[in-house]
Each structure stands twice: as structure tokens, then as C-alpha cells.
Design a protein around this motif. Sequence first.
Motif, short mmCIF file in Angstrom:
data_model
loop_
_atom_site.label_atom_id
_atom_site.label_comp_id
_atom_site.label_asym_id
_atom_site.label_seq_id
_atom_site.Cartn_x
_atom_site.Cartn_y
_atom_site.Cartn_z
N CYS A 54 0.83 -1.21 0.00
CA CYS A 54 0.00 0.00 0.00
C CYS A 54 0.87 1.26 0.00
CB CYS A 54 -0.92 0.02 1.22
SG CYS A 54 -2.33 -1.11 1.13
N LEU A 55 2.10 1.15 0.48
CA LEU A 55 2.97 2.32 0.56
C LEU A 55 3.51 2.75 -0.79
CD1 LEU A 55 5.03 1.55 3.80
CD2 LEU A 55 2.94 2.91 3.57
N ASN A 56 3.66 1.81 -1.72
CA ASN A 56 4.23 2.20 -3.02
C ASN A 56 3.23 2.09 -4.17
OD1 ASN A 56 4.10 -0.52 -3.41
ND2 ASN A 56 6.17 -0.75 -4.23
N GLY A 57 1.96 1.96 -3.82
CA GLY A 57 0.93 2.03 -4.84
C GLY A 57 0.59 0.73 -5.54
N LEU A 58 1.20 -0.38 -5.13
CA LEU A 58 0.86 -1.67 -5.73
C LEU A 58 -0.50 -2.18 -5.25
CD1 LEU A 58 4.31 -3.49 -5.59
CD2 LEU A 58 3.18 -2.48 -7.59
N GLU A 59 -0.95 -1.66 -4.11
CA GLU A 59 -2.28 -1.97 -3.59
C GLU A 59 -2.96 -0.66 -3.23
OE1 GLU A 59 -3.73 -4.83 -3.43
OE2 GLU A 59 -2.11 -6.33 -3.47
N THR A 60 -4.27 -0.62 -3.43
CA THR A 60 -5.06 0.52 -2.96
C THR A 60 -5.67 0.18 -1.61
OG1 THR A 60 -7.01 -0.32 -4.13
CG2 THR A 60 -5.62 1.25 -5.31
N TYR A 61 -6.14 1.19 -0.92
CA TYR A 61 -6.80 0.97 0.37
C TYR A 61 -8.08 1.79 0.38
CZ TYR A 61 -3.90 5.11 1.17
OH TYR A 61 -3.27 6.33 1.04
#
Length: 249
Positions: A54-61
Motif C-alpha cells: 500500500c505504501l508504493n501504490g501496488l495496492e489501494t486501500y
Amino acid sequence: MQDTSQDLAVEITALHKWYGAFHVLQEISLSVQRGARIVICGPSGSGKSTLIRCLNGLETYQRGTVRLDGIRLGDDARQTTLARRRTGMVFQSFNLFPHLTVLANCTLALRRVAGMARHEAESLAYHHLDKVRIPDQARKYPAQLSGGQQQRVAIARALCLNPHLMLFDEPTSALDPEMIKEVLEVMTGLAQDGMTMICVTHEMGFAREVADEVVFMDQGRIVEQAAPSTFFATPSHPRARTFLNTLLH
């Protein structure tokens, strides 16, 4: 919008993420000082890798806030992109381009994203390949390297973009035991150089030696957070005690 907590490299507040009905991250809050080394551990499926992705944009939250270098992700697209470019990530599966040499793997983003001239990009790549102790492998292809060497190339590639923060997602889990030591030595060197690091790992020896803080996750939550001396000697949460007993005995 710039945050006033300029001494924080990462600030996560009340973060939630779902995969459909599965609540994978629940009320996650974590602050990381600049130059700190954080080890995240816990059983499989506890949300560790999802959190750092989530910190590098590979996952959204779906809920909560994340700030990198004081920049709140999502407020401004340009600032968000800038903040994430300051973040390097190393995966368990190396993720090198097999058709490119080691040198080309390291210079690709420098030339295409940063717009750097070829000779400058190659000079910088050699600097970081030297830092991870494999400058002599620059003209080889990934398939010609050992797993440990490939992972060191992945670290060098991430360092080429001058990150303020390095994220490691189980960087030794795909390696044979004899190759783990060489990768951990490189990571230890980065820590000694002052790099801010968040590392998901089961290498508890590394956590003892390098981490400023150990974060233990279970079922999508942070259930314990302590200095390594405290975490390994007197873990307070029963799930942490069970995890350590299984891992260390």
C-alpha cells in the motif's frame, strides 16, 4: 498537502483494506522515523505484504491515510507520484527482466523515467552494483546468476533511483539457505548507512541485529510493537509468543 511531521518518513493512520468481503488490514497505524529500521513479522496471511504494498501504490486501500515524507498520498496526483518515486521496493521473486543484462536492468528506469544520459546511468548503476558487491556481474543476464546475486541486483536497481525509503517483502524467502546470508549482509550495510527500511521477514536474527523496532501482525492488525530486546525476551501478546516459539524452537 505537506504535513508538519517532517521527521517522519512514513505515517500511516487508521488504514483499512478489503479484498471483497475479506478485511485484510484493520485499523493500522504506524509511524516510522527517518533512518529507522522496522521489521514486520507475523504468520502467513496476517497482512504484512499487503501493508507495505500500500505504501508504493501496488495496492489501494479504502480508508485511512498514508503519508510519505510528509506528503499525504492521494491528495495530489503529482505529489503522490513524487513521493512514491522516493520509495524503492525489493520483492521475494527478484522481478528482474530476463532479456536484459544486469546493467540494463539497473539503468532502464534511470534512462526512461529520470531521463538520464546513458553514461551517467551506467556510472550510477556500477556504483550501486559495487555497493552490493557484484560489479563484475554487470554484463551477465539474470539466468546466469545465483538467486542471491539476483536479489542483490534487485537491491542495486532500487537504490539507483535514490530512494528515501526501502521496502523489502520477504527478500530471502525464495533463496537457498547458503544465499540468505549474502543478501542479509547487504541489507545490514544499508541499515548502517542510515537508510530508512521497512522489511517483512521471518529472519529473526536480522531483526535482532538491525531493527530499531519489531512490528508483529496477526489477522490484519498490529498486535504488538516493541524494541527487539523486548519483543524477543518478553513478548506481551500470546500470538506473538506462539509465533516466536514456533519460529525459534
